[in-house]
Structure formats: structure tokens, C-alpha cells
Design an enzyme around this catalytic site. Structure first.
Site, PDB file in Angstrom:
ATOM      1  N   GLU A  47       0.726  -1.198  -0.020  1.00  0.00           N
ATOM      2  CA  GLU A  47      -0.222  -0.054   0.055  1.00  0.00           C
ATOM      3  C   GLU A  47       0.726   1.163   0.270  1.00  0.00           C
ATOM      4  O   GLU A  47       0.648   2.300  -0.870  1.00  0.00           O
ATOM      5  CB  GLU A  47      -0.936  -0.162   1.234  1.00  0.00           C
ATOM      6  CG  GLU A  47      -1.885  -1.070   1.181  1.00  0.00           C
ATOM      7  CD  GLU A  47      -3.193  -0.555  -0.202  1.00  0.00           C
ATOM      8  OE1 GLU A  47      -3.107   0.600  -0.428  1.00  0.00           O
ATOM      9  OE2 GLU A  47      -3.740  -1.549  -0.645  1.00  0.00           O
ATOM     10  N   TYR A 130      -6.496   6.405   4.458  1.00  0.00           N
ATOM     11  CA  TYR A 130      -6.763   5.486   3.372  1.00  0.00           C
ATOM     12  C   TYR A 130      -5.897   4.446   3.564  1.00  0.00           C
ATOM     13  O   TYR A 130      -6.449   3.240   3.562  1.00  0.00           O
ATOM     14  CB  TYR A 130      -6.248   6.291   1.930  1.00  0.00           C
ATOM     15  CG  TYR A 130      -5.925   5.075   0.961  1.00  0.00           C
ATOM     16  CD1 TYR A 130      -6.887   4.482   0.449  1.00  0.00           C
ATOM     17  CD2 TYR A 130      -4.677   4.872   0.819  1.00  0.00           C
ATOM     18  CE1 TYR A 130      -6.805   3.410  -0.546  1.00  0.00           C
ATOM     19  CE2 TYR A 130      -4.472   3.533  -0.059  1.00  0.00           C
ATOM     20  CZ  TYR A 130      -5.597   2.927  -0.534  1.00  0.00           C
ATOM     21  OH  TYR A 130      -5.465   1.753  -1.409  1.00  0.00           O
ATOM     22  N   ASP A 148     -10.130   6.493  -1.898  1.00  0.00           N
ATOM     23  CA  ASP A 148      -8.684   7.196  -2.800  1.00  0.00           C
ATOM     24  C   ASP A 148      -9.412   7.895  -4.064  1.00  0.00           C
ATOM     25  O   ASP A 148     -10.592   7.663  -4.152  1.00  0.00           O
ATOM     26  CB  ASP A 148      -7.636   6.320  -2.789  1.00  0.00           C
ATOM     27  CG  ASP A 148      -8.073   5.151  -4.028  1.00  0.00           C
ATOM     28  OD1 ASP A 148      -9.324   5.186  -4.213  1.00  0.00           O
ATOM     29  OD2 ASP A 148      -7.106   4.511  -4.562  1.00  0.00           O
TER      30      ASP A 148
END
Ligand code: SF4
Length: 372
Positions: A47, A130, A148
Site C-alpha cells: 500500500e 486510506y 482514494d
């Protein structure tokens, strides 16, 4: 039953919508290395790498990184330079620094296990809402929706939502919408399905509505305005910048690197770099003055322009103007590091520095330089 307001989908329809999207994801998802694991450490690494970076660019870095640092403890134990070395070329180096700091903090405070709590996760360096929602939902199955740019675009099109999606009030509304829409029985798959839809079908330009599993609920498609949404953001004007850099080289092929903390340092991500400054006029003259003022380094006139290069960082279009400065002996500069020019590629350096190294190596390996 909950109605998802921004999307104008009735509560009755929401379960159908979820089923369609999850079934599509199960059948069409890309086989990505971080999708073969439920290890929160690896999901977190992926991520962070995927922030502002394309999937194709991330894959080789991800594989090398987790091979070198296979666990949170291995990453926490590593030297910062080693971590930056594995990151070199991926850009936005504060991500690597934060990753390393976070790994140390997780080992110190959470016994080496990625925390399960949302607040505890948000308290870690470099982790925003996020990333926290992505890792906790995918690794631990927590019912947290991600929002996002991809997901926001999908939601805006389905609901035909006008306006700047990044406007704080609208973004909050979209966060609530994303959370209400979340399939709580499979939050990790759901979040990935929404992101996959945005990346592969509901793309920024020319969305492929004919392949879309949720097209029947999409208002933008019905109104034939999908490619007009989301509304364009007013772009910050591109700033043209010239940066002069000094490749000071001694007779043994060694050069000097510094760490600058001014604006130019930010361009080089506070990594080792050649002494450099932003110039607006005569780059050579300004660089000479800069070296003299900051490093008490007086040039003896051996000052050769190298091939220029272009470098782009967000809204800045940078012209890199390097100069080769031949010296008999390298000057003593406090905090500087001496490195063989030919071995610089092994160090964690930014892409801007790499371009300068390339120009210097190209010039010094030419017959003209070999003779000197
Ligand atoms: Fe996006 Fe088209 Fe699907 Fe609507 S129908 S969500 S615009 S791909």
C-alpha cells in the site's frame, strides 16, 4: 435498510450492487503479488509503495523489498541506508523513511505485529486514513472503507456528483458514502474491488461502461456524462526551475556528496546529492558563488558544463544543469561524503541525482576525459 444517498441507490438495490461487484472482482481481479498474502506487513508495504506509483512499477520493487526484509523485525533491524537503497528509483523517499520508522515503532510498541486498532494505526508515521483502512480491511477483515482517487471517481460517476471531489465537505460525504456502501462481510475484497473497478474499467479517461458490472446503477452513464466526471480540478501552474549541480571530481575519480536541507534538498529527498542550488541567471556563476559561500570552496576555473537533463516533481519541471569541476584534491566540507563516481549507482540516491551521475559518467568516460 440503508439508502446510499450520494449514489441515489435505494436500500433494496444495495445488496445487488454489492453482489455484482464482488462477483466481478472474484472473476476478473489481477493476480498481484500482494494479493497472494494476508500478512499485514506485506499488505502495508504494498500500500505504501502504491501511493502515487503505478502497479507495474511497484511489482519488482515489492518483490525485492520483501525478499530483503521478509518481516517487520527484519525491516526494523535494517540500516536506513539499506532501506533507502532498496527504494532507490521508486521516488517519494519520505515513504521509505516513514516505513522504516514505523517498523521500529511497531516492534517497540506492538511486539512486531501490525496493530489492529484504527486509532493506533493512524498514530504511526506515514499512515493516513486510506492506508489504515486498506491494511486493516484486507489483512484483518475490519469493516473500514477506503476512499482514494480511484474510488472517489467511481462513486462520483455512479451518483453523477458534480464539483471538486477533493473539496473537504464533498470528500467527507464521499467517505460516508463509501462506508455505507461497504460489504461488511468481505471488506478487504470489497475495497479492492472498488479500487480495481476504478483502475481497470472506470478509468479517468474513456471509462469502459460496456464492461462495467455496476453500469445499471450508474447515473453518469445514463446521462452520458461519464467522461465529464469528476469535474476537473484547477491545476497548479507548472513551475519551471533550473537547478545547477556541482560534480566535484578528484584525480582518483572520487566526488563529494552532501545532504542539503534547503528547498533543493527537498527535491533530492534529503538523500545524498551533489551540492546544488536553484538558479535564475548564469548557472555557472551562481554555482561558483554558492560553493564559495556555503562550502568555502574556491574554484580554479576548471568548470565544464555536462549534459543537461529534465526532471519532473509534481508541479515542477526542473532543468538539471550539472557542471564537472576537476580538482587535484577534494575540498573538506563538513558533513560531506566522499564516493567514487563510478560506484554512486550503488548508493540510495534520488532519480535527479542519478541523472546527474549518468551525465558525469558519460562525459568522463569519453576519450577527451580519459586523457586528462
Ligand atoms: Fe464508471 Fe461507466 Fe461503470 Fe459508471 S458505468 S461506474 S462511468 S465504468
Amino acid at each position: 435498510m440503508l439508502r446510499v444517498d450520494v449514489l441515489k441507490i435505494s436500500g433494496k438495490q444495495v445488496p445487488h450492487f454489492r453482489r455484482r461487484l464482488l462477483a466481478w472482482f472474484a472473476g476478473r481481479k489481477r493476480d498481484l503479488p500482494w494479493r497472494r498474502t494476508s500478512d499485514p506487513y506485506r499488505i502495508w508495504i504494498s500500500e505504501i509503495m502504491l501511493q502515487q506509483t503505478r502497479v507495474a512499477a511497484v511489482i519488482p520493487y515489492y518483490k525485492q523489498f520483501v525478499a530483503k526484509f521478509p518481516s517487520m523485525r527484519a525491516l526494523a533491524r535494517a540500516r536506513t541506508e539499506t532501506v533507502l537503497g532498496r527504494w532507490a528509483g521508486l521516488g517519494y523517499y519520505s515513504r521509505a523513511r516513514n516505513l522504516h520508522r514505523t517498523a521500529k515503532e511497531i516492534v517497540a510498541r506492538h511486539g512486531g505485529l501490525f496493530p489492529r486498532g484504527y486509532e493506533a494505526t493512524l498514530a504511526l508515521p506515514g499512515i493516513g486514513r486510506y492506508t489504515a483502512a486498506a491494511v486493516l480491511s484486507i489483512a484483518y477483515g475490519q469493516a473500514l472503507a477506503v476512499l482514494d482517487g480511484n474510488v472517489a471517481r467511481v462513486l462520483a460517476r455512479i451518483g453523477a456528483v458534480p464539483g471538486d471531489l477533493r473539496a473537504p465537505a464533498l470528500w467527507r460525504e464521499l467517505e460516508t458514502t463509501a462506508q455505507n456502501l461497504l460489504a461488511v462481510q468481505a471488506p478487504g475484497d470489497w475495497n479492492q474491488a472498488m479500487m480495481e473497478l476504478g483502475a481497470m474499467v472506470c478509468t479517468p479517461k474513456s471509462p469502459r461502461c460496456e464492461q462495467c458490472p455496476v453500469a445499471r446503477w450508474c447515473r453518469a452513464r445514463k446521462l452520458a456524462i461519464a467522461d465529464q466526471l469528476p469535474a476537473k480540478r484547477i491545476k497548479r501552474a507548472t513551475q519551471q526551475v533550473t537547478l545547477a549541480a556541482a560534480v566535484i571530481l578528484d584525480s582518483r575519480g572520487r566526488t563529494l556528496l552532501v545532504r542539503q536541507n534547503n528547498g533543493d534538498g527537498a527535491l533530492f529527498s534529503r538523500m545524498w546529492q551533489f551540492p546544488a542550488l536553484e538558479t535564475t541567471g548564469n548557472a555557472a556563476a551562481e554555482l561558483t558563488l554558492y560553493l564559495h559561500t556555503n562550502f568555502k570552496f574556491a574554484l580554479d576555473g576548471n568548470f565544464t558544463p555536462l549534459k543537461t537533463a529534465r526532471h519532473f516533481v509534481t508541479f515542477r519541471n526542473i532543468r538539471l544543469e550539472p557542471f564537472l569541476i576537476r580538482v587535484a584534491r577534494l575540498p573538506r566540507i563538513k558533513g560531506a561524503r566522499t564516493v567514487a563516481l563510478g560506484r554512486l549507482g550503488n548508493l540510495p540516491i534520488s532519480n535527479a541525482t542519478r541523472k546527474i551521475v549518468h551525465a558525469a559518467l558519460e562525459a568522463t568516460s569519453s576519450p577527451q576525459w580519459r586523457e586528462l
